[in-house]
Write a protein that holds these residues in place. Structure first.
Motif, PDB file in Angstrom:
ATOM      1  N   UNK A 157      42.631  42.913  44.473  1.00  0.00           N
ATOM      2  CA  UNK A 157      42.606  41.884  43.482  1.00  0.00           C
ATOM      3  C   UNK A 157      41.275  41.545  42.898  1.00  0.00           C
ATOM      4  N   UNK A 158      41.364  41.212  41.626  1.00  0.00           N
ATOM      5  CA  UNK A 158      39.986  40.834  40.987  1.00  0.00           C
ATOM      6  C   UNK A 158      39.161  39.652  41.689  1.00  0.00           C
ATOM      7  N   UNK A 159      39.758  38.920  42.224  1.00  0.00           N
ATOM      8  CA  UNK A 159      39.178  37.692  42.916  1.00  0.00           C
ATOM      9  C   UNK A 159      38.272  38.290  44.213  1.00  0.00           C
ATOM     10  N   UNK A 160      39.261  39.112  44.953  1.00  0.00           N
ATOM     11  CA  UNK A 160      38.503  39.732  46.014  1.00  0.00           C
ATOM     12  C   UNK A 160      37.184  40.610  45.698  1.00  0.00           C
ATOM     13  N   UNK A 161      37.562  41.354  44.601  1.00  0.00           N
ATOM     14  CA  UNK A 161      36.399  42.197  44.283  1.00  0.00           C
ATOM     15  C   UNK A 161      35.026  41.370  43.867  1.00  0.00           C
ATOM     16  N   UNK A 162      35.384  40.248  43.173  1.00  0.00           N
ATOM     17  CA  UNK A 162      34.109  39.288  42.826  1.00  0.00           C
ATOM     18  C   UNK A 162      33.653  38.509  43.945  1.00  0.00           C
ATOM     19  N   UNK A 163      34.346  38.193  44.856  1.00  0.00           N
ATOM     20  CA  UNK A 163      33.868  37.501  46.075  1.00  0.00           C
ATOM     21  C   UNK A 163      33.100  38.425  46.861  1.00  0.00           C
ATOM     22  N   UNK A 164      33.375  39.719  46.877  1.00  0.00           N
ATOM     23  CA  UNK A 164      32.336  40.661  47.608  1.00  0.00           C
ATOM     24  C   UNK A 164      31.066  40.823  46.764  1.00  0.00           C
TER      25      UNK A 164
END
Length: 430
Positions: A157-164
């Motif tokens: 998900x986009x939020x997981x990508x951005x958290x990384x």
């Protein structure tokens, strides 16, 4: 009165920069030659070139004045030309595009050119700041997101990508935010890449460069926006653009607004007249004029307002160190870098008040004819209603009258070299 014209590079001629490859990987495009055409903008006039008015174009005096004082500006001029080329690529559409997309101008290269010019102005080094080396360092930072194993699994998900991405930049790489500008190094990109401590503007720029690299590699499969914080502690972070809210707009930084804010921060940081608490740096500069034109050093030898003699002595000592490239408390300003920031803001054709502020500094350097021309351009363009702005406009009238009287004095000639006198008189602190 006819409006004095200000020549700036045209932002209307896009010249896209194709990706270049070095050792099999993408490299940020080098600054190619910009369009030779220029448009005439009268105090922030329309970019189409129909700024109105006549007269000869107003010049920017910093580099010529330093050359006249025997200071080499070869590297400073080259850096300014690099910045102007990037501004020339900033079309109207690109200027209003979010830095998360960053089209047209290479914002990182523009910021490095700003740093290179200022470094040359104060360091007295025969070697220019290595812009290409810091471009490579920024590229390595971007590719490190992949090499260090922070890329999430495909389909995350986009939020997981951005958290990384946040964890990579702010935890693994250790970039931190610096509040305020008491340390001038936090507002220069090369220093931030080295020390990993910078303002929200610099961190937003680095964040956008990583996104640009990931998008180029085809790894960014969703639309991203960067949330620019206006508080004192938060960090710039990415978020899924599809989840944007109406209130997010003030937190979206565009390509032009980022450059403008960087330069305004530099101008405010190094403005030489900060001691009076008038709420306006311009009014501070005009107030300093009451103690005599053309020489900041002379103006600061007598106590006035809330300023003590000790404070004035400290101001001149700080200026002495800054002019020699010694990092110190920037509270008392630096005329060279303040002038440079003003000139670059004029190149961006952002706000006619930049003409007025630049004119105030030119007055203190003894460039009265240029000062008068910039003041005329400013007054042609603006009409204010705010009480502080009305006070500033009255100060402009006072300054114009004073400059006109100076120019009318017997024996005054435009062939004199007041800037040489300014840099010479202010070369020593005592």
């Amino acid at each position: 009165m006819s409006c004095a014209a200000v020549w700036v590079p045209s932002p209307c001629s896009p010249s896209p920069v194709p990706p270049r490859h070095r050792r099999g990987r993408w490299r940020r495009g080098s600054a190619s030659s910009s369009s030779s055409s220029a448009f005439r903008a009268c105090a922030g006039g329309d970019a189409s070139g129909d700024g109105g008015g006549g007269g000869r174009p107003a010049r920017m005096v910093l580099h010529d004045s330093l050359e006249g004082a025997g200071v080499s500006t070869e590297h400073a001029r080259a850096a300014r030309e690099g910045f102007a080329k990037q501004v020339g690529r900033l079309t109207r559409l690109d200027a209003e595009t979010s830095i998360a997309i960053s089209r047209g101008a290479d914002l990182a290269r523009a910021a490095l050119c700003v740093a290179a010019e200022d470094d040359s102005l104060v360091s007295h080094s025969s070697v220019p700041l290595p812009v290409e080396a810091f471009v490579s360092r920024l590229d390595d930072l971007s590719t490190g997101f992949l090499a260090d194993g922070y890329l999430p699994p495909a389909g995350a998900p986009p939020q997981v990508f951005l958290d990384h991405l946040d964890r990579y930049l702010y935890v693994h790489k250790g970039f931190r935010r610096k509040n305020g500008s008491s340390d001038g190094r936090a507002i220069y990109l090369h220093s931030v890449l080295t020390c990993r401590l910078g303002t929200a503007l610099m961190l937003s720029l680095i964040y956008s460069e990583i996104l640009k690299m990931l998008r180029l590699y085809g790894l960014l499969e969703f639309n991203v926006e960067i949330f620019f914080p206006h508080d004192l502690n938060s960090l710039p972070r990415g978020y899924d653009k599809h989840k944007s809210k109406l209130g997010d707009e003030p937190h979206i930084m565009t390509s032009k607004s980022l450059l403008v804010e960087i330069l305004k921060t530099l101008k405010n940081t190094f403005w030489p007249f900060q001691s009076n608490q008038s709420g306006s740096f311009f009014l501070n500069a005009v107030s300093a004029n009451q103690h005599g034109p053309g020489n900041v050093g002379d103006n600061q030898t007598m106590p006035h307002g809330n300023i003590s003699t000790i404070e004035m002595a400290a101001a001149k000592a700080a200026q002495h160190r800054l002019m020699r490239g010694v990092w110190t408390n920037v509270r008392f300003g630096d005329m060279r870098r303040a002038l440079a920031a003003c000139e670059r803001l004029i190149l961006l054709n952002h706000d006619p008040r930049e003409l007025r502020d630049y004119a105030a500094l030119l007055y203190h350097c003894g460039y009265y004819e240029d000062c008068l021309q910039y003041l005329a351009s400013y007054q042609t363009a603006v009409h204010w209603n705010n009480p502080l702005e009305i006070m500033e406009d009255e100060a402009v009238n006072t300054l114009r009258a004073r400059v006109s009287l100076i120019l009318a004095e017997d024996g005054w000639s435009s062939r004199r070299s007041p800037a040489t006198s300014y840099w010479t008189k202010n070369s020593e602190p005592w």
